[in-house]
Write a protein that holds these residues in place. Structure first.
Motif, short mmCIF file in Angstrom:
data_model
loop_
_atom_site.label_atom_id
_atom_site.label_comp_id
_atom_site.label_asym_id
_atom_site.label_seq_id
_atom_site.Cartn_x
_atom_site.Cartn_y
_atom_site.Cartn_z
N TRP A 50 -7.62 -1.43 1.59
CA TRP A 50 -6.66 -2.21 0.89
C TRP A 50 -6.47 -3.55 1.79
O TRP A 50 -6.50 -4.67 1.29
N PHE A 62 0.79 -1.22 0.04
CA PHE A 62 -0.17 0.04 -0.06
C PHE A 62 0.83 1.13 0.19
O PHE A 62 0.83 2.29 -0.69
N LEU A 111 -11.50 -2.26 -4.74
CA LEU A 111 -11.24 -1.75 -3.65
C LEU A 111 -11.82 -0.61 -3.05
O LEU A 111 -12.12 -0.47 -1.91
#
Length: 122
Positions: A80, A36, A67
């Motif tokens: 995430w 991420f 997402l």
């Protein structure tokens, strides 16, 4: 008497399996966070659709819609982590690991290598 039972090979094996699973879970979460952060070019903790291009290329729109479940126009760290956790629940630990490795490879090819947790603390 209780400690003698706890030291049997079977009890020790059960403990070792549990400890190993916990370590694997911690490593997976660290890898999820590192990926991420690798995508988060601005460092604000939110990803725009363009940030996903570094990993997903032409499939970024599809992944962004997966997402951004709340349709806010951004993907948060929690989004995430939730996505990766669902992947692990549905497909298993090994497919998640392969997915995260592919993400890390793509980041590395774009000159955005992952940083280990210790590296982030400095």
């Amino acid at each position: 008497r209780i400690w003698k039972a706890a030291l049997t090979p079977a009890a020790m094996k059960v403990y070792a399996i549990g400890a190993e699973a916990q370590v694997r879970d911690e490593i997976a979460v660290e890898a999820m966070q590192a990926v991420f952060e690798g995508m988060d070019s601005s460092g604000v903790g939110k990803l725009a659709e363009e940030d996903l291009d570094v990993i997903f290329g032409g499939a970024r729109e599809r992944f962004f819609s997966l997402l951004d479940v709340e349709r806010r126009g951004v993907v948060t760290r929690d989004d995430w982590l939730r996505f990766c956790s669902r992947m692990k629940q549905r497909r298993g630990e090994q497919p998640l690991t392969h997915f995260l490795q592919a993400c890390a490879r793509n980041l590395g090819q774009r000159r955005r290598p992952l940083r280990a947790q210790a590296d982030r603390a400095h």
